[in-house]
Design an enzyme around this catalytic site. Structure first.
Site: not given
Ligand code: PEP
Length: 250
Positions: A10, A12, A95, A97, A167, A173, A213
């Site tokens: 992803n 972003k 997601h 976000e 998630e 992040g 992460s």
């Molecule tokens: C994400 O954006 O879905 C995500 C899991 O980000 P990260 O791997 O940076 O934690």
């Protein structure tokens, strides 16, 4: 039932068109591993070039959002029809976000899931709890509400094709990842919810990723768990070498 693991990057709001095409040229070969599906979910502006760049490879292209209507007065939005027209294979829906900053709700997630299938784009549906919900012992309750809402009204045939990404929001992040055992516990629970909604053949077919992460040095640990079928990866999907290592680690 053998499920094909799926690693999805992803990106972003990162990468220009030239950066995105250079990335794909660098990961060709390395990120094409037999028995693992490899997907890059890019900003809309990069999608046409990426669809072109992955031709002749096994790498797939995904969007990061879509509207549920086919067209209309929705300034700034992109529809499933438009993604289908480009040849996009996947779309991330719900997601955290988007839920947090763009008022995405369980209801809009469900509308988008239906619309994605209508236009032949496979949804990657994100579910997961906030830190305070985890601390209050509500992780599974939150995932139950979000999962049931996402699948509402889907036939068994379509339900089997959904990719779910569990998630935990506190892990996105932050560098703080869930342990593989904790992720397995929640993902196994999500699979049991799908079995209750449909039956075990549907639950066994649905691929459920962990996200939060994930890095090249921990991806293999998650993949060792019986219900974890891959990863949705933000930060560590942005560099070609790291992305290749993620796919190879799966
Ligand atoms: C994400 O954006 O879905 C995500 C899991 O980000 P990260 O791997 O940076 O934690």
């Amino acid at each position: 039932m053998t499920r094909t693991p799926i690693i999805a990057g992803n990106w972003k709001m990162f990468k220009t068109v030239s950066e995105a095409t250079a990335f794909v040229n660098e990961i060709k070969g390395g990120a094409e591993v037999a028995g693992v599906e490899s997907v890059v979910c890019a900003p809309y502006t990069c999608l046409p070039a990426l669809v072109e760049a992955v031709k002749g490879t096994s790498i797939k292209v995904g969007a990061q959002n879509m509207h549920w209507e086919e067209n209309g007065a929705f300034t700034g939005e992109i529809s499933g029809l438009m993604l289908q027209d480009l040849g996009v294979h996947y779309v991330i829906i719900g997601h955290s976000e988007r839920r947090a900053y763009y008022a995405e709700t369980d209801e809009t997630v469900n509308k988008k899931v239906h619309a994605a299938f209508k236009y032949g784009v496979t949804p990657i549906v994100c579910v997961g709890e906030k830190l305070e919900e985890r601390e209050a012992g509500q992780t599974k309750d939150v995932c139950k509400v979000q999962t049931e809402a996402a699948f509402a009204g889907l036939s068994a045939e379509l339900a089997k094709q959904v990719v779910v990404a569990y998630e935990p929001i506190w892990a996105i992040g932050t560098g703080k990842s869930s342990t593989a055992a904790d992720a397995q516990d929640v993902i196994g629970y999500i699979r049991s919810l799908i079995a209750a909604l449909y039956d075990s053949s549907v639950a066994d077919a649905v691929r459920i990723q962990y996200g939060g992460s994930v890095k090249p040095n921990n991806v293999t640990e998650y993949m060792g768990e019986q219900d974890i079928d891959g990863a949705l990866v933000g930060g560590a999907s942005l560099e070609p070498a790291s992305y290749i290592a993620l796919v190879q680690g799966a």
